[in-house]
Write a protein that holds these residues in place. Structure first.
Motif, PDB file in Angstrom:
ATOM      1  N   GLU A  67      62.969  39.486 -40.157  1.00  0.00           N
ATOM      2  CA  GLU A  67      63.568  38.151 -40.185  1.00  0.00           C
ATOM      3  C   GLU A  67      63.181  37.480 -41.493  1.00  0.00           C
ATOM      4  N   PRO A  68      63.958  36.504 -41.965  1.00  0.00           N
ATOM      5  CA  PRO A  68      63.560  35.801 -43.185  1.00  0.00           C
ATOM      6  C   PRO A  68      62.115  35.315 -43.079  1.00  0.00           C
ATOM      7  N   ALA A  69      61.408  35.346 -44.214  1.00  0.00           N
ATOM      8  CA  ALA A  69      59.973  35.073 -44.193  1.00  0.00           C
ATOM      9  C   ALA A  69      59.580  34.013 -45.213  1.00  0.00           C
ATOM     10  N   GLY A  70      58.612  33.211 -44.849  1.00  0.00           N
ATOM     11  CA  GLY A  70      58.100  32.170 -45.720  1.00  0.00           C
ATOM     12  C   GLY A  70      56.600  32.303 -45.932  1.00  0.00           C
ATOM     13  N   LEU A  71      55.971  31.197 -46.249  1.00  0.00           N
ATOM     14  CA  LEU A  71      54.547  31.173 -46.574  1.00  0.00           C
ATOM     15  C   LEU A  71      53.674  31.648 -45.409  1.00  0.00           C
ATOM     16  N   LYS A  72      53.979  31.225 -44.194  1.00  0.00           N
ATOM     17  CA  LYS A  72      53.204  31.645 -43.020  1.00  0.00           C
ATOM     18  C   LYS A  72      53.263  33.168 -42.864  1.00  0.00           C
ATOM     19  N   GLU A  73      54.467  33.728 -42.984  1.00  0.00           N
ATOM     20  CA  GLU A  73      54.643  35.172 -42.847  1.00  0.00           C
ATOM     21  C   GLU A  73      53.973  35.927 -43.995  1.00  0.00           C
ATOM     22  N   TRP A  74      53.968  35.331 -45.190  1.00  0.00           N
ATOM     23  CA  TRP A  74      53.285  35.948 -46.335  1.00  0.00           C
ATOM     24  C   TRP A  74      51.801  36.111 -46.013  1.00  0.00           C
ATOM     25  N   SER A  75      51.196  35.099 -45.422  1.00  0.00           N
ATOM     26  CA  SER A  75      49.776  35.187 -45.038  1.00  0.00           C
ATOM     27  C   SER A  75      49.556  36.292 -44.012  1.00  0.00           C
ATOM     28  N   LEU A  76      50.480  36.454 -43.070  1.00  0.00           N
ATOM     29  CA  LEU A  76      50.381  37.524 -42.079  1.00  0.00           C
ATOM     30  C   LEU A  76      50.504  38.895 -42.745  1.00  0.00           C
ATOM     31  N   PHE A  77      51.403  39.017 -43.715  1.00  0.00           N
ATOM     32  CA  PHE A  77      51.598  40.266 -44.454  1.00  0.00           C
ATOM     33  C   PHE A  77      50.326  40.646 -45.214  1.00  0.00           C
ATOM     34  N   VAL A  78      49.752  39.692 -45.919  1.00  0.00           N
ATOM     35  CA  VAL A  78      48.519  39.929 -46.681  1.00  0.00           C
ATOM     36  C   VAL A  78      47.406  40.388 -45.733  1.00  0.00           C
ATOM     37  N   ALA A  79      47.299  39.736 -44.582  1.00  0.00           N
ATOM     38  CA  ALA A  79      46.276  40.112 -43.595  1.00  0.00           C
ATOM     39  C   ALA A  79      46.530  41.514 -43.028  1.00  0.00           C
ATOM     40  N   ALA A  80      47.788  41.860 -42.795  1.00  0.00           N
ATOM     41  CA  ALA A  80      48.119  43.189 -42.266  1.00  0.00           C
ATOM     42  C   ALA A  80      47.785  44.285 -43.277  1.00  0.00           C
ATOM     43  N   LEU A  81      48.030  44.035 -44.565  1.00  0.00           N
ATOM     44  CA  LEU A  81      47.670  45.029 -45.587  1.00  0.00           C
ATOM     45  C   LEU A  81      46.160  45.217 -45.659  1.00  0.00           C
ATOM     46  N   ARG A  82      45.428  44.130 -45.518  1.00  0.00           N
ATOM     47  CA  ARG A  82      43.960  44.207 -45.516  1.00  0.00           C
ATOM     48  C   ARG A  82      43.488  45.009 -44.301  1.00  0.00           C
ATOM     49  N   GLU A  83      44.054  44.710 -43.129  1.00  0.00           N
ATOM     50  CA  GLU A  83      43.645  45.380 -41.895  1.00  0.00           C
ATOM     51  C   GLU A  83      43.965  46.880 -41.916  1.00  0.00           C
ATOM     52  N   HIS A  84      45.185  47.223 -42.257  1.00  0.00           N
ATOM     53  CA  HIS A  84      45.632  48.612 -42.141  1.00  0.00           C
ATOM     54  C   HIS A  84      45.273  49.491 -43.332  1.00  0.00           C
ATOM     55  N   TYR A  85      45.200  48.898 -44.527  1.00  0.00           N
ATOM     56  CA  TYR A  85      44.987  49.709 -45.736  1.00  0.00           C
ATOM     57  C   TYR A  85      43.764  49.313 -46.557  1.00  0.00           C
ATOM     58  N   GLY A  86      43.112  48.205 -46.203  1.00  0.00           N
ATOM     59  CA  GLY A  86      41.948  47.782 -46.968  1.00  0.00           C
ATOM     60  C   GLY A  86      42.304  47.306 -48.362  1.00  0.00           C
ATOM     61  N   VAL A  87      43.525  46.834 -48.520  1.00  0.00           N
ATOM     62  CA  VAL A  87      43.998  46.369 -49.828  1.00  0.00           C
ATOM     63  C   VAL A  87      43.991  44.848 -49.838  1.00  0.00           C
ATOM     64  N   GLU A  88      43.350  44.282 -50.847  1.00  0.00           N
ATOM     65  CA  GLU A  88      43.290  42.829 -51.003  1.00  0.00           C
ATOM     66  C   GLU A  88      44.387  42.388 -51.974  1.00  0.00           C
ATOM     67  N   VAL A  89      45.377  41.700 -51.451  1.00  0.00           N
ATOM     68  CA  VAL A  89      46.475  41.173 -52.260  1.00  0.00           C
ATOM     69  C   VAL A  89      46.241  39.681 -52.448  1.00  0.00           C
ATOM     70  N   CYS A  90      46.262  39.246 -53.676  1.00  0.00           N
ATOM     71  CA  CYS A  90      46.097  37.826 -53.987  1.00  0.00           C
ATOM     72  C   CYS A  90      47.284  37.058 -53.411  1.00  0.00           C
ATOM     73  N   LYS A  91      47.008  36.041 -52.616  1.00  0.00           N
ATOM     74  CA  LYS A  91      48.082  35.266 -51.987  1.00  0.00           C
ATOM     75  C   LYS A  91      48.996  34.597 -53.001  1.00  0.00           C
ATOM     76  N   GLU A  92      48.511  34.401 -54.217  1.00  0.00           N
ATOM     77  CA  GLU A  92      49.302  33.728 -55.244  1.00  0.00           C
ATOM     78  C   GLU A  92      50.281  34.653 -55.962  1.00  0.00           C
ATOM     79  N   VAL A  93      50.385  35.914 -55.518  1.00  0.00           N
ATOM     80  CA  VAL A  93      51.336  36.848 -56.130  1.00  0.00           C
ATOM     81  C   VAL A  93      52.758  36.311 -56.007  1.00  0.00           C
ATOM     82  N   LEU A  94      53.065  35.643 -54.888  1.00  0.00           N
ATOM     83  CA  LEU A  94      54.386  35.044 -54.692  1.00  0.00           C
ATOM     84  C   LEU A  94      54.275  33.529 -54.680  1.00  0.00           C
TER      85      LEU A  94
END
Length: 104
Positions: A67-94
Motif C-alpha cells: 500500500e502507499p507508504a509514508g513516514l510511519k511506514e518508513w520507520s517500520l521498514f527501517v526497523a524490519a531491516l534491522r530485525e531481519h538483516y542487522g542493517v542500520e539504515v539512516c532514517k534521513e535517507v528519504l
C-alpha cells in the motif's frame, strides 16, 4: 541513483542500499545480489528472504504491505531491516513532503 555499502550487525555480511534519483524508492540488496528490501512511497514495503533462501523453499515475504507508504511506514521498514538483516539504515535517507500525516 545513490548507492551505499552497508554491513550486517548480525554477521558482518555486505549489503547494498540504493535510493532512486527521485527519492521515492529504496532497495536493499543482499550478499547474494537479490533484493531483500524495497520501500516505495507509491507501492509500500517489501522485506523478503534472499533469493537463495527462497530457492531453498523458505518462502518470500518477511514483512510486506503493498500500500502507499509514508513516514510511519518508513520507520517500520527501517526497523524490519534491522530485525531481519542487522542493517542500520539512516532514517534521513528519504525525505517526506508531508511528515504530519505520514503520506507522501
Amino acid at each position: 541513483m545513490d548507492t551505499k555499502e552497508l554491513s550486517s550487525t548480525h554477521d558482518g555480511r555486505p549489503y547494498q542500499l540504493q535510493v532512486s534519483a527521485d527519492g521515492g524508492t529504496v532497495w536493499l540488496n543482499g550478499p547474494d545480489g537479490s533484493a531483500v528490501g524495497r520501500f516505495s512511497k507509491r507501492f509500500g514495503i517489501d522485506v523478503h528472504r534472499s533469493g537463495t533462501e527462497q530457492v531453498q523453499g523458505l518462502g518470500e515475504c518477511l514483512f510486506c504491505t503493498h500500500e502507499p507508504a509514508g513516514l510511519k511506514e518508513w520507520s517500520l521498514f527501517v526497523a524490519a531491516l534491522r530485525e531481519h538483516y542487522g542493517v542500520e539504515v539512516c532514517k534521513e535517507v528519504l525525505v517526506f513532503d508531508d511528515e504530519v500525516d505520514g503520506n507522501a
